[in-house]
Design an enzyme around this catalytic site. Structure first.
Site, PDB file in Angstrom:
ATOM      1  N   CYS A 134      40.661  -0.573  27.539  1.00  0.00           N
ATOM      2  CA  CYS A 134      41.489   0.095  27.665  1.00  0.00           C
ATOM      3  C   CYS A 134      40.429   1.870  26.498  1.00  0.00           C
ATOM      4  O   CYS A 134      40.852   1.038  24.928  1.00  0.00           O
ATOM      5  CB  CYS A 134      42.891   0.539  27.219  1.00  0.00           C
ATOM      6  N   CYS A 137      43.250   3.567  24.713  1.00  0.00           N
ATOM      7  CA  CYS A 137      43.676   3.349  24.046  1.00  0.00           C
ATOM      8  C   CYS A 137      43.355   2.669  22.668  1.00  0.00           C
ATOM      9  O   CYS A 137      44.219   3.267  21.797  1.00  0.00           O
ATOM     10  CB  CYS A 137      45.058   2.116  24.771  1.00  0.00           C
ATOM     11  N   ASP A 138      42.797   2.009  22.839  1.00  0.00           N
ATOM     12  CA  ASP A 138      41.527   1.503  21.457  1.00  0.00           C
ATOM     13  C   ASP A 138      40.796   2.628  21.040  1.00  0.00           C
ATOM     14  O   ASP A 138      40.046   2.217  19.876  1.00  0.00           O
ATOM     15  CB  ASP A 138      41.308   0.161  21.989  1.00  0.00           C
TER      16      ASP A 138
END
Ligand code: FAD
Ligand code: NAP
Length: 310
Positions: A134, A137-138
């Site tokens: 992701c 997200c990261d």
């Protein structure tokens, strides 16, 4: 007894919830183990949802959907369904993690898909410690650092472009020299100055220590290895369908599936079992698009209303 149990709260489940409740079904529960929205909420940008002219994040796109459904009476239960079975009286039993059991006259499976693992050495060991699926997200953890991306489909290329705006450099590793992604995305990749293509190559292993990932060893078709020193690798090598809810105690599936485990449906999203429907990425030949999943959900709900009324 529920009129309809919807399993999964992505675009398919939410659209089905809207059409089913607005179409008059009274007791409709959408079981979604997390927050509603589905996998698109992990996407950094979506620009092909009709009517949304601006490029928005997946989270922004999905944010208003639950509220619209709840207005017509859809109930969301943040619970994971473990199994669905059919009873001799034509009703269904819905088994929920933790031991709860519900009954429903009809069931719609919209459990979608989850990112596949590529299978290289160290992938599981460093998952969450440098290996990610992701970018939204990261990606920020790697601001101004170099990262690698694995894959040659739409997801890999779009997320590589997203990461190229945050990171100093992106190594895009792909096992062939042709991409599966759409031509416009491939063109953007070729134009990006800080994306290096590492083609005809796979990943032999990733390495690091207990602080996290330190690098990726790629290997090309001639067997030449390359040590790419990056603290992060994003793996986008396709999706597996989440079909465990239809798996029965004897290992068979409740309804017909194809060899990939996708649920076989007709044009009404009806499965081989009366009262059981499937929609979105979980079904055969799914185009794997938000707009298609939403359309499937609406189609299924319209047909479920007829099934219940009959
Ligand atoms: P999903 O979105 O996968 O939703 C399924 C839901 O079911 C999930 O929320 C999950 O938590 C829940 N669930 C699963 N099992 C259970 C269970 N047992 N109990 C309870 N809940 C359960 N499409 C586009 O049109 N345009 C794009 O630009 C685009 N970009 C993408 C970028 C990325 C990074 C990804 C991953 C996908 C992208 N897609 C895009 C594809 C799109 O996201 C999917 O086609 C779509 O989300 C499928 O919707 P769905 O409702 O079928 O399933
Ligand atoms: P995908 O299209 O299946 O692509 C997976 C990629 O990973 C392929 O390039 C494949 O290589 C590679 N791959 C597979 N297994 C591998 C392994 N073990 N090691 C290394 N590489 C591996 O998956 P996706 O990109 O996640 O897309 C899924 C679906 O969602 C597609 O239908 C896609 O069009 C859709 N989607 C659409 C959009 C959009 O419309 N903007 C955005 C994202 C996703 P090969 O090419 O050699 O097979």
């Amino acid at each position: 007894m529920l009129d309809l149990a919807i399993i999964g709260g992505g675009p398919a489940g939410l659209s089905a919830g809207l059409y089913a409740t607005r179409g008059g079904l009274k007791d409709v529960v959408m079981y979604e183990k997390g927050l509603p929205g589905g996998q698109i909420t992990q996407s950094s940008e979506i620009e092909n949802y009709p009517g949304i002219k601006e490029v928005v994040t997946g989270m922004e796109l999905m944010e208003p959907w639950p509220e619209q459904c709840m207005r017509f009476g859809l109930k969301h239960e943040m619970k994971e369904v473990t199994r669905v079975t059919k009873n001799s009286d034509e009703t269904f039993s819905i088994y929920i993690a933790g031991g709860e059991e519900m009954s429903a006259k009809s069931v719609l499976v919209c459990t979608g898909s989850t990112p596949r693992r590529a299978g290289f050495e160290g992938e599981d060991e460093f998952f969450g410690k440098g290996v990610s699926t992701c970018a939204t997200c990261d990606g920020f953890f790697y601001k101004n650092k170099e990262v690698a991306v694995l894959g040659g489909g739409d997801t890999a290329l779009e997320e590589a472009l997203y990461l190229s705006n945050i990171c100093s450099k992106v190594y895009l590793i792909h096992r062939r020299d042709a991409f599966r992604a759409s031509p416009t995305t491939v063109e953007k990749i070729r134009q990006a100055e800080n994306i290096e293509l590492v083609l005809n190559s796979s990943i032999k292993k990733v390495y690091g220590d207990n602080m996290g990932l330190q690098g990726v060893i790629s290997i090309d078709k001639q067997g030449h290895e390359r040590d790419i020193k990056v603290p992060g690798i994003f793996v986008f090598v396709g999706m597996n369908v989440n079909n465990s809810v239809i798996k029965q105690n004897d290992g068979t599936f409740l309804c017909d599936t194809n060899d990939s485990g996708e649920i076989i449906v007709d044009l009404n999203m009806k499965t081989s079992v009366a009262g059981l429907y499937a929609a979105g990425d979980i079904r055969i030949q799914a185009p794997k698009q938000v707009v298609c999943a939403a359309g499937d959900g609406a189609t299924a709900a319209i047909n479920i209303i007829s099934y219940i009324n009959e």
